[in-house]
Design a protein around this motif. Structure first.
Motif, PDB file in Angstrom:
ATOM      1  N   GLU A   1       1.746  73.454  -4.280  1.00 37.42           N
ATOM      2  CA  GLU A   1       2.380  72.218  -3.793  1.00 37.42           C
ATOM      3  C   GLU A   1       3.844  72.422  -3.398  1.00 37.42           C
ATOM      4  O   GLU A   1       4.441  71.545  -2.792  1.00 37.42           O
ATOM      5  N   ASN A   2       4.403  73.605  -3.720  1.00 33.18           N
ATOM      6  CA  ASN A   2       5.780  73.883  -3.302  1.00 33.18           C
ATOM      7  C   ASN A   2       5.857  74.633  -1.973  1.00 33.18           C
ATOM      8  O   ASN A   2       6.942  74.934  -1.487  1.00 33.18           O
ATOM      9  N   THR A   3       4.710  74.955  -1.398  1.00 34.10           N
ATOM     10  CA  THR A   3       4.701  75.718  -0.154  1.00 34.10           C
ATOM     11  C   THR A   3       5.257  74.869   0.985  1.00 34.10           C
ATOM     12  O   THR A   3       4.712  73.811   1.299  1.00 34.10           O
ATOM     13  N   ALA A   4       6.317  75.347   1.587  1.00 36.81           N
ATOM     14  CA  ALA A   4       6.860  74.657   2.763  1.00 36.81           C
ATOM     15  C   ALA A   4       6.216  75.207   4.027  1.00 36.81           C
ATOM     16  O   ALA A   4       5.881  74.461   4.941  1.00 36.81           O
ATOM     17  N   ALA A   5       6.068  76.527   4.098  1.00 32.42           N
ATOM     18  CA  ALA A   5       5.526  77.125   5.316  1.00 32.42           C
ATOM     19  C   ALA A   5       5.044  78.546   5.066  1.00 32.42           C
ATOM     20  O   ALA A   5       5.458  79.213   4.116  1.00 32.42           O
ATOM     21  N   LEU A   6       4.170  78.987   5.977  1.00 32.16           N
ATOM     22  CA  LEU A   6       3.791  80.394   6.085  1.00 32.16           C
ATOM     23  C   LEU A   6       4.349  80.894   7.409  1.00 32.16           C
ATOM     24  O   LEU A   6       4.173  80.245   8.437  1.00 32.16           O
ATOM     25  N   MET A   7       5.023  82.035   7.356  1.00 36.85           N
ATOM     26  CA  MET A   7       5.532  82.647   8.596  1.00 36.85           C
ATOM     27  C   MET A   7       4.590  83.790   8.960  1.00 36.85           C
ATOM     28  O   MET A   7       4.317  84.655   8.126  1.00 36.85           O
ATOM     29  N   LEU A   8       4.115  83.780  10.189  1.00 38.29           N
ATOM     30  CA  LEU A   8       3.113  84.778  10.558  1.00 38.29           C
ATOM     31  C   LEU A   8       3.322  85.261  11.982  1.00 38.29           C
ATOM     32  O   LEU A   8       3.643  84.471  12.875  1.00 38.29           O
ATOM     33  N   THR A   9       3.131  86.552  12.160  1.00 38.26           N
ATOM     34  CA  THR A   9       3.138  87.131  13.498  1.00 38.26           C
ATOM     35  C   THR A   9       1.678  87.428  13.838  1.00 38.26           C
ATOM     36  O   THR A   9       0.985  88.007  13.006  1.00 38.26           O
ATOM     37  N   ASN A  10       1.222  87.034  14.994  1.00 31.41           N
ATOM     38  CA  ASN A  10      -0.180  87.278  15.346  1.00 31.41           C
ATOM     39  C   ASN A  10      -0.292  87.573  16.836  1.00 31.41           C
ATOM     40  O   ASN A  10      -0.025  86.685  17.635  1.00 31.41           O
ATOM     41  N   PRO A  11      -0.722  88.789  17.230  1.00 26.40           N
ATOM     42  CA  PRO A  11      -1.050  89.912  16.366  1.00 26.40           C
ATOM     43  C   PRO A  11       0.136  90.313  15.492  1.00 26.40           C
ATOM     44  O   PRO A  11       1.279  90.133  15.864  1.00 26.40           O
ATOM     45  N   ASN A  12      -0.212  90.882  14.325  1.00 26.43           N
ATOM     46  CA  ASN A  12       0.829  91.188  13.351  1.00 26.43           C
ATOM     47  C   ASN A  12       1.600  92.458  13.733  1.00 26.43           C
ATOM     48  O   ASN A  12       1.375  93.031  14.798  1.00 26.43           O
TER      49      ASN A  12
ATOM     50  N   LYS B   1       3.265  74.098   6.373  1.00 20.49           N
ATOM     51  CA  LYS B   1       3.260  74.246   7.830  1.00 20.49           C
ATOM     52  C   LYS B   1       3.147  75.727   8.192  1.00 20.49           C
ATOM     53  O   LYS B   1       3.501  76.604   7.396  1.00 20.49           O
ATOM     54  N   LEU B   2       2.693  75.978   9.424  1.00 16.53           N
ATOM     55  CA  LEU B   2       2.565  77.355   9.888  1.00 16.53           C
ATOM     56  C   LEU B   2       3.591  77.648  10.970  1.00 16.53           C
ATOM     57  O   LEU B   2       3.680  76.929  11.974  1.00 16.53           O
ATOM     58  N   PHE B   3       4.328  78.713  10.752  1.00 17.29           N
ATOM     59  CA  PHE B   3       5.302  79.143  11.751  1.00 17.29           C
ATOM     60  C   PHE B   3       4.809  80.430  12.405  1.00 17.29           C
ATOM     61  O   PHE B   3       4.400  81.367  11.725  1.00 17.29           O
ATOM     62  N   TYR B   4       4.877  80.462  13.738  1.00 16.89           N
ATOM     63  CA  TYR B   4       4.431  81.637  14.497  1.00 16.89           C
ATOM     64  C   TYR B   4       5.627  82.410  15.005  1.00 16.89           C
ATOM     65  O   TYR B   4       6.458  81.880  15.736  1.00 16.89           O
ATOM     66  N   ASP B   5       5.718  83.668  14.572  1.00 18.96           N
ATOM     67  CA  ASP B   5       6.745  84.565  15.082  1.00 18.96           C
ATOM     68  C   ASP B   5       6.229  85.121  16.407  1.00 18.96           C
ATOM     69  O   ASP B   5       5.246  85.851  16.448  1.00 18.96           O
ATOM     70  N   GLY B   6       6.893  84.762  17.489  1.00 20.54           N
ATOM     71  CA  GLY B   6       6.395  85.081  18.831  1.00 20.54           C
ATOM     72  C   GLY B   6       6.728  86.468  19.337  1.00 20.54           C
ATOM     73  O   GLY B   6       6.562  86.757  20.532  1.00 20.54           O
ATOM     74  N   ALA B   7       7.182  87.342  18.449  1.00 18.35           N
ATOM     75  CA  ALA B   7       7.574  88.686  18.880  1.00 18.35           C
ATOM     76  C   ALA B   7       6.445  89.392  19.630  1.00 18.35           C
ATOM     77  O   ALA B   7       6.696  90.222  20.506  1.00 18.35           O
ATOM     78  N   ASN B   8       5.212  89.077  19.265  1.00 14.67           N
ATOM     79  CA  ASN B   8       4.076  89.818  19.823  1.00 14.67           C
ATOM     80  C   ASN B   8       3.228  89.008  20.792  1.00 14.67           C
ATOM     81  O   ASN B   8       2.064  89.312  21.018  1.00 14.67           O
ATOM     82  N   LEU B   9       3.814  88.007  21.375  1.00 10.85           N
ATOM     83  CA  LEU B   9       3.055  87.155  22.304  1.00 10.85           C
ATOM     84  C   LEU B   9       2.544  87.939  23.505  1.00 10.85           C
ATOM     85  O   LEU B   9       1.576  87.543  24.147  1.00 10.85           O
ATOM     86  N   ASN B  10       3.196  89.050  23.807  1.00 10.24           N
ATOM     87  CA  ASN B  10       2.793  89.825  24.992  1.00 10.24           C
ATOM     88  C   ASN B  10       1.327  90.241  24.924  1.00 10.24           C
ATOM     89  O   ASN B  10       0.738  90.582  25.945  1.00 10.24           O
ATOM     90  N   ALA B  11       0.734  90.214  23.733  1.00 14.70           N
ATOM     91  CA  ALA B  11      -0.639  90.679  23.558  1.00 14.70           C
ATOM     92  C   ALA B  11      -1.687  89.640  23.939  1.00 14.70           C
ATOM     93  O   ALA B  11      -2.848  89.993  24.189  1.00 14.70           O
ATOM     94  N   ILE B  12      -1.345  88.369  23.962  1.00 16.98           N
ATOM     95  CA  ILE B  12      -2.424  87.376  24.007  1.00 16.98           C
ATOM     96  C   ILE B  12      -2.255  86.289  25.062  1.00 16.98           C
ATOM     97  O   ILE B  12      -2.982  85.305  25.051  1.00 16.98           O
ATOM     98  N   MET B  13      -1.320  86.455  25.996  1.00 11.69           N
ATOM     99  CA  MET B  13      -1.097  85.376  26.967  1.00 11.69           C
ATOM    100  C   MET B  13      -2.356  85.134  27.803  1.00 11.69           C
ATOM    101  O   MET B  13      -2.913  86.047  28.390  1.00 11.69           O
ATOM    102  N   GLY B  14      -2.754  83.889  27.834  1.00  8.56           N
ATOM    103  CA  GLY B  14      -3.946  83.530  28.595  1.00  8.56           C
ATOM    104  C   GLY B  14      -5.233  83.787  27.836  1.00  8.56           C
ATOM    105  O   GLY B  14      -6.312  83.397  28.286  1.00  8.56           O
TER     106      GLY B  14
END
Lengths: 487, 449
Positions: free
Chosen positions: A209-220, A242-255
């Motif tokens: 119940e104390n979880t504010a967010a998960l930070m995740l890079t996908n693909p990792n 809440k879920l936070f997406y680290d966009g460092a690896n977005l180049n892998a999945i556009m479209g």
């Protein structure tokens, strides 16, 4: 005997030389010393260099010759997406209508700039599947922090003041836990499993119940798609996080897939990576974030709005977390990203991801016999090798990296992610040709062979660079952070 | 559609798929669960040809009134200065603009040395011994200074002058929410920080006092007095945000006892570009060196004894320290730091002084001409290149009328200081000619009535 040092600009300086021509003093001169109290008038000049224009240009050209850029050669630096930086971007960003406009001009006089920002937001919303975008954060780490501040504001608005934990995978970029700490959260680590993915059982264990967010890079950061993302989103949302997406690896999945559709509530993007920034030797970047409808009221102000074909800034956002960067973000970088997106369109961006992934898998399969591959499934846009086999022969990953320098190649990211020993993280990007990839593969196979038959040549590398291995320990133990004698 | 950044041919693709052992690239994406796969094309504008895109974006840029066509008297933290031509030629070299952070020093000596020189130049201007290799911009540098002071003193209260840039103050407020800091605003009197108010609020819980020099109104803050007051409290830090161009003429904050000096080098070689990217600097004392955010470049030698440069003191940084790092910042503003270094090198020791003085001279002439047009300045202390005037009509109305005459007028202070309704902040830099200033003052007089 040491080679001659490349001079500092201060060492090229000679009294009486200059390379400036200021506009004339064409107004009646007043005596400043009568107005300004003596204590406030500088007594010792700032010892800036005195050089003529040719000397200045030779100096910086000489420095640039001692630097390696993407046009110098292959730059497969994992997690950094060192793709070609289109030259048209540079031309567009330098148009006076984009470069010489002031942030406090009346919005009516900068409608073109607001239109570009607005349309870039619309494009990024569609690419990420998010409800609304802000272009304000200066770079990725600020985007992360901004997202977390919004998530914090969201929880507080719901009376959930106790939510003070942010969950971060052990494979995450170091910025993730650092941003969480700066936003005032405790960092809780979740483990990876034997496949290199987040261990869902461990995630179940750490959420509460104390979880504010998960930070995740996908693909990792291992270049692997988190296949259990839907279940992970359910687990975190299930406890109200809440879920936070680290966009460092977005180049892998556009479209192919969108963070918004995976259940992420906030997403940050690195426009200097996926959208051809460029990197500038360490910056400036641009780190927009996208958020769900639920988080949108907390966006930093101002946001750009369009009403009846006219664009304006909206500061009237009562729940906003406030401003996170002066003015409206790194507009000049956003212009470049917009130019790139408009060049590629939907079809082009999907091919970008297709080819980035194809290139990475081709290289991975070409190297897996000579180098240890800890995770054997198909990768996305990057993959991580381990130098363990070579280390047993006395050749460390650092040696391999330095040997690549001799072969005219920028090394991969090394010793990251932390969960792989002797890690080498390789990201080819889509803009490299098969011939370039083959050249890298040949170089890596050559080094693997040298490690067996001639390890000294690798251990002693580099041999052909402007300087040899530098004493980094002394630089940190007894730091010299400025030129000592400047006259 | 052809994509000129994508070299993949059908032959390449086939050979690569064979090597991987799959029949199509779709198989490489088969690990993406069906329910989160995008089964349609993204809905984006169609790809544009190079010619068409250039035409369209040039037209879009043309909708913006820019300072090469309009004569600008707008500053308020972002200034229209002379940019020597060398600057853009230097930063257009691909080795600078396409490179990543110099993590491989053997092949990035150029970038590292350029950063080392930047650190030295800012150290010279601010009279502070320790300077990092840049931060995002002046505003975020202020935030980092506040974080540092709170961490170092283990105190929560920060006193911020109301004459600090209003947006910088907002950034500090936003950031304070993360670290639960208490921000107390200190009012201004006669255009400078109210010393009595400062004295009243300053106590043993104060982590830092934050002022701007010259301040947002262009006035030169009495740093000597402020420092004396701060030094009465053990540990409390003195943070000054300072326009580095002004330090060509003014005594640097380092000589007035500042612990941290921050600011933005936009004034040196960086165009306004709608507010970013600019370039923050962070300068401090030897004592605080290991607490500084961002990157440092240090001098060392290679194994043959040749001088070289490396990223130093990296153990402070997030990629190593993770949640225990001094800051979460990863990137710096390297390319813009190179631009500013090139501009500072072009100006040199004499040029920076001359340019600072030119700004002061032309601003004083503007002030005089506006006085003659019945628009006297409201604060009468010493100032740099900006000053405040009171109008008899709303500032936005005046600005609209000025715009019609080809001028970009000053900053409407009423938007951020309610008590300064109908007040305008006027900036004059070295590039404004006497003729332009005369014409501006005349229009201002006519419009104001």
């Amino acid at each position: 005997m040491a080679k001659e040092n490349f001079p500092l600009i201060f060492e090229r300086s000679k009294e009486g030389r200059s390379s400036y021509n200021l506009p004339a003093l064409d107004v009646p001169e007043v005596n400043l010393e009568e107005e300004i109290e003596d204590a406030y008038i500088r007594k010792v000049d700032a010892a800036l260099p005195e050089v003529d224009e040719l000397e200045l240009m030779r100096h910086y050209t000489g420095l640039s010759n001692r630097n390696f850029g993407i046009l110098s050669g292959f730059y497969p630096l994992g997690s950094c997406t060192m793709k070609y930086n289109p030259v048209i971007n540079e031309d567009i960003a330098r148009l006076p209508g984009f470069s010489h406009i002031h942030p406090y001009q009346d919005p009516k006089t900068v409608q073109g700039a607001l239109e570009l920002m607005y349309d870039l937001q619309v494009h990024l919303e569609e690419i990420t599947g998010m409800h609304e975008i802000t272009l304000q954060p200066a770079a990725g780490s600020q985007g992360e922090w901004t997202s977390l501040m919004m998530i914090k504001a969201f929880h507080e608005a719901n009376g959930d003041h106790h939510r003070d934990e942010v969950i971060v995978p052990d494979s995450a970029h170091g910025t993730n836990p650092a941003s969480a700490a700066v936003a005032g959260f405790k960092v809780v680590e979740v483990k990876s499993n034997e496949k290199g993915l987040v261990d869902v059982e461990d995630l179940k264990r750490v959420v509460n119940e104390n979880t504010a967010a998960l930070m995740l890079t996908n693909p990792n950061t291992l270049g692997l798609f988190e296949t259990e993302i839907v279940e992970m989103a359910e687990i975190v949302h299930g406890v109200g996080g809440k879920l936070f997406y680290d966009g460092a690896n977005l180049n892998a999945i556009m479209g192919y897939s969108r963070p918004g559709d995976m259940g992420f509530d906030a997403v940050h993007l690195n426009l200097h990576k996926t959208f051809t920034g460029p990197h500038g030797g360490g910056g400036p970047g641009s780190g927009p974030i996208g958020v769900s409808k639920e988080l949108a009221p907390f966006l930093p102000k101002p946001v750009v709005r369009k009403n009846d074909g006219e664009y304006d800034f909206d500061y009237d956002l009562p729940q906003s977390i406030g401003m996170v960067k002066g003015y409206y973000g790194n507009f000049g970088i956003n212009v470049r990203a917009y130019t790139y997106i408009r060049t590629m369109g939907a079809e082009g961006l999907k091919k970008v991801s297709e080819y980035a992934v194809l290139n990475a898998n081709y290289m991975m399969r070409s190297l897996e016999n000579e180098y240890e591959l800890p995770f054997t499934q198909h990768c996305k846009h990057e993959f991580v090798l381990s130098g363990n086999k070579q280390k047993k022969l006395g050749v460390k990953t650092l040696n391999i990296a330095k040997r690549l320098l001799d072969l005219g190649i920028h090394p991969p990211t090394v010793y990251f992610p932390l969960i792989v020993e002797e890690a080498m993280m390789v990201e080819p990007t889509e803009t490299e040709s098969k011939e370039t990839l083959d050249h890298f593969i040949d170089a890596m196979l050559q080094i693997a062979d040298e490690a067996k038959n001639n390890p000294e040549i690798v251990q002693e590398a580099p041999h052909h660079t402007a300087v040899k291995r530098l004493d980094e320990a002394t630089a940190s133990r007894k730091p010299v952070l400025r030129a000592q004698k400047v006259e | 559609m052809e994509f000129r950044y994508l070299p993949m041919t059908e032959t390449d693709k086939k050979e690569m798929l064979d090597k991987i052992g799959v029949s199509s690239s779709d198989e490489l994406f088969s690990d993406i669960p069906k329910e989160v796969r995008l089964e349609r094309e993204l809905n984006l504008k169609k790809p544009a040809s190079e010619y068409e895109l250039k035409k369209e974006l040039t037209e879009m840029a043309g909708k913006n009134a820019n300072s090469t066509e309009y004569r600008s008297f707008l500053g308020a933290g972002v200034y229209d200065h002379y940019i020597p031509s060398v600057v853009d030629h230097v930063i257009s070299r691909q080795e600078f603009y396409t490179a990543y952070t110099p993590y491989q020093p053997e092949i990035t000596q150029g970038e590292l040395q350029a950063m080392f020189e930047f650190q030295t130049m800012i150290s010279e201007l601010t009279a502070m011994p320790i300077v990092n290799s840049s931060l995002y911009d002046g505003g975020t540098a202020v935030v980092e200074a506040v974080y540092l002071s709170a961490a170092q003193t283990k105190r929560k209260k920060v006193l911020v002058s109301a004459a600090l840039h209003p947006e910088y103050r907002q950034l500090v407020k936003t950031a304070a929410n993360g670290k639960k800091l208490e921000i107390v605003e200190i009012g201004y009197k006669d255009g400078v920080t109210d010393i009595e108010h400062l004295e009243k609020e300053l106590d043993e819980d104060t982590a830092a006092v934050l002022v701007q020099y010259p301040n947002f109104f262009g006035q030169i803050e009495p740093l000597e007095k402020i420092n004396k007051l701060i030094k009465q409290q053990k540990k409390t830090m003195f943070i000054a945000s300072s326009n580095p161009l002004s330090l060509g003429y003014l005594t640097p904050p380092g000589e007035f006892g500042a612990d941290i000096v921050v600011g933005d080098t936009q004034v040196f070689g960086i165009p306004a570009q709608f507010g970013g990217p600019h370039c923050g600097y962070f300068a401090t004392t030897q004592k605080l060196m290991r607490k500084v955010p961002g990157r440092f470049v240090g001098q060392t030698v290679d194994k043959d004894g040749q001088r070289g440069f490396v990223l130093a003191l990296q153990t402070r940084e997030q990629h190593i320290r993770r949640e225990k790092a001094t800051s979460n910042i990863t990137s710096n503003q390297a390319l813009n730091a190179v631009a500013s270094s090139a501009a500072m090198s072009a100006l040199g020791r004499n040029g920076v002084k001359e340019m600072a003085k030119l700004n002061m001279q032309k601003a004083r002439y503007t002030k005089l001409k506006l006085e003659e047009a019945n628009l006297p300045a409201v604060f009468n202390g010493p100032f740099f290149n900006e000053f405040v005037i009171k109008l008899s009509r709303p500032a936005d109305v005046v600005n609209e009328a000025l715009f019609e005459k080809g001028f970009i007028g000053g900053f409407d202070l009423g938007k951020v200081y309610p008590e300064l309704e109908n007040h305008m902040l006027i900036a004059t830099t070295e590039i404004r000619s006497k003729e332009e200033i005369d014409a501006f003052a005349k229009e201002m007089g006519d419009i104001n009535g």
